[in-house]
Design an enzyme around this catalytic site. Structure first.
Site, PDB file in Angstrom:
ATOM      1  N   GLY A  86       2.763  -7.056  -8.030  1.00 51.41           N
ATOM      2  CA  GLY A  86       4.194  -6.837  -8.269  1.00 51.41           C
ATOM      3  C   GLY A  86       4.566  -7.126  -9.719  1.00 51.41           C
ATOM      4  O   GLY A  86       5.432  -6.461 -10.300  1.00 51.41           O
ATOM      5  N   ASP A  87       3.909  -8.113 -10.316  1.00 53.87           N
ATOM      6  CA  ASP A  87       4.196  -8.451 -11.726  1.00 53.87           C
ATOM      7  C   ASP A  87       3.765  -7.302 -12.642  1.00 53.87           C
ATOM      8  O   ASP A  87       4.445  -6.984 -13.616  1.00 53.87           O
ATOM      9  CB  ASP A  87       3.452  -9.731 -12.125  1.00 53.87           C
ATOM     10  CG  ASP A  87       3.769 -10.884 -11.190  1.00 53.87           C
ATOM     11  OD1 ASP A  87       4.847 -10.867 -10.560  1.00 53.87           O
ATOM     12  OD2 ASP A  87       2.938 -11.797 -11.057  1.00 53.87           O
TER      13      ASP A  87
ATOM     14  N   ALA B 270       0.818  -1.218   0.000  1.00 55.03           N
ATOM     15  CA  ALA B 270       0.000   0.000   0.000  1.00 55.03           C
ATOM     16  C   ALA B 270       0.855   1.273   0.000  1.00 55.03           C
ATOM     17  O   ALA B 270       0.379   2.357  -0.351  1.00 55.03           O
ATOM     18  CB  ALA B 270      -0.911   0.002   1.217  1.00 55.03           C
TER      19      ALA B 270
HETATM   20  O1  LIG Z   1       7.509 -18.184  -8.677  1.00 51.83           O
HETATM   21  P1  LIG Z   1       6.833 -17.887  -7.372  1.00 51.83           P
HETATM   22  O2  LIG Z   1       7.627 -16.974  -6.513  1.00 51.83           O
HETATM   23  O3  LIG Z   1       6.401 -19.135  -6.673  1.00 51.83           O
HETATM   24  O4  LIG Z   1       5.537 -17.064  -7.695  1.00 51.83           O
HETATM   25  C1  LIG Z   1       4.520 -17.531  -8.558  1.00 51.83           C
HETATM   26  C2  LIG Z   1       3.201 -16.990  -8.178  1.00 51.83           C
HETATM   27  O5  LIG Z   1       3.291 -15.586  -8.087  1.00 51.83           O
HETATM   28  C3  LIG Z   1       2.357 -14.965  -8.934  1.00 51.83           C
HETATM   29  O6  LIG Z   1       3.020 -14.648 -10.103  1.00 51.83           O
HETATM   30  C4  LIG Z   1       1.881 -13.681  -8.374  1.00 51.83           C
HETATM   31  O7  LIG Z   1       2.985 -12.802  -8.300  1.00 51.83           O
HETATM   32  C5  LIG Z   1       1.292 -15.975  -9.227  1.00 51.83           C
HETATM   33  O8  LIG Z   1       0.775 -15.801 -10.485  1.00 51.83           O
HETATM   34  C6  LIG Z   1       2.001 -17.318  -8.999  1.00 51.83           C
HETATM   35  O9  LIG Z   1       2.160 -18.018 -10.151  1.00 51.83           O
END
Ligand SMILES: O=P(O)(O)OC[C@H]1O[C@](O)(CO)[C@@H](O)[C@H]1O
Length: 309
Positions: free
Chosen positions: A248-249, A220
């Site tokens: 974050g993505d 936030a």
């Molecule tokens: O590769 P990780 O750190 O396990 O993260 C993957 C996960 O994080 C996410 O990308 C969300 O940031 C989900 O879509 C999920 O697939």
């Protein structure tokens, strides 16, 4: 094109339940399945911003087939995933409708063999030839060397392609030493890396460990960017309620698109924070609410941190 790497891709499953309570049975009110893993979400948001995105990494088994089918049906991301014998993982996000909180369960992923790894490296080097930037994202599946992001960063630097690194733990620590152009840890990842919970201090420490620029996502509190020339921070003007998975993505997609478009750091930061907040308003990772995004672009104020503070 912009290249994204997701070594541990996933079919992301989101369950909504009225109230999450341990030791009880839950009736799921809604199930959403999406092609996921951080780099795939980044690629998806990049295409929504009008960029061409190519996604590589590994996919295998029935879940891998499902992932690729979803990617082709639902996105305009170019699929350059390398086949593996093991099955792609699932991640499960459980959204508690009474609080809006999300609980995340991420499977470890398939074991990657040395031969599969060699095929991936050859594919990655070929793709770099056409890339304007590359994002290295997420956790590692078993069998992949822990210094993998350092290797991928060095290959990209040799090909003169700017690198963004978004991972955690030891892969982050090792990756930073290879001097990526940009690292995007979240507050927890930054604290685990540096031992400091004070974001500005921790981001400066992370820069000293090798990243040219550090962009720390702070939930936030928005995002803090520390470069060689200065530090800026921006936050959404109000609390945005919803599912933060993938926020974050989306910030990574904002930073990368701003990089290839040659935007200033404050403009990249504004885009990243607006996209991240707009993702909280969307039902699943890899998507964002365009109305929220466009409104926030005009409302977010960037603050510059005084030098040396
Ligand atoms: O590769 P990780 O750190 O396990 O993260 C993957 C996960 O994080 C996410 O990308 C969300 O940031 C989900 O879509 C999920 O697939």
């Amino acid at each position: 094109m912009i290249l994204t790497v997701t070594l541990n891709a996933a079919v992301d499953v989101t369950y909504r339940v009225p109230r999450l309570q341990p030791h009880t049975t839950h009736r799921v009110t809604e199930v959403v399945e999406r092609p996921g893993g951080k780099g795939l979400n980044v690629a998806r948001v990049l295409t929504a911003l009008g960029h061409r995105a190519v996604a590589t990494g590994f996919a295998g088994g029935g879940t891998g087939d499902a992932l690729r089918a979803l990617l082709a049906q639902e996105t305009s991301v170019t699929d350059a995933l390398v086949p593996v014998g093991g099955a792609t993982r699932r991640t499960v996000a459980v959204v508690d409708e009474s609080t809006g909180d999300t609980t995340q369960l991420n499977e470890p992923g398939p074991t990657v063999t040395p031969a599969e790894w060699d095929t991936f490296m050859a594919t990655y080097r070929e793709l770099l030839a056409d890339a304007r930037a590359v994002a290295l994202c997420g956790s590692l599946p078993p069998g992949v060397p822990v210094d993998v992001y350092a290797r991928l960063t060095r290959a990209a630097r040799t090909a003169d392609v700017p690198v963004l690194l978004d991972t955690s733990g030891e892969p982050l620590r090792r990756g930073l030493a290879a001097r990526p152009d940009l690292a995007k840890p979240n507050a927890d990842e930054l604290a685990a890396l540096t031992g400091s919970t004070e974001p500005l201090r921790a981001a400066r420490d992370a820069r000293r460990r090798g990243a040219h620029t550090v962009a720390a996502s702070l939930g936030a509190d928005g995002m803090l960017v520390v470069t060689a020339d200065g530090a800026w921070q921006a936050a959404p003007p109000r609390r945005i309620a919803g599912n933060p998975t993938g926020a974050g993505d989306s910030a990574v997609a904002g930073l990368l698109s701003g990089l290839v478009e040659g935007l200033s750091w404050p403009a990249r930061l504004t885009r990243a924070v607006a996209l991240s907040a707009a993702t909280v308003r969307a039902p699943a990772a890899g998507e964002f609410d365009r109305g929220t995004y466009e409104d926030l672009l005009g409302e977010i104020r960037v603050v510059e941190h005084p030098v040396g503070v």
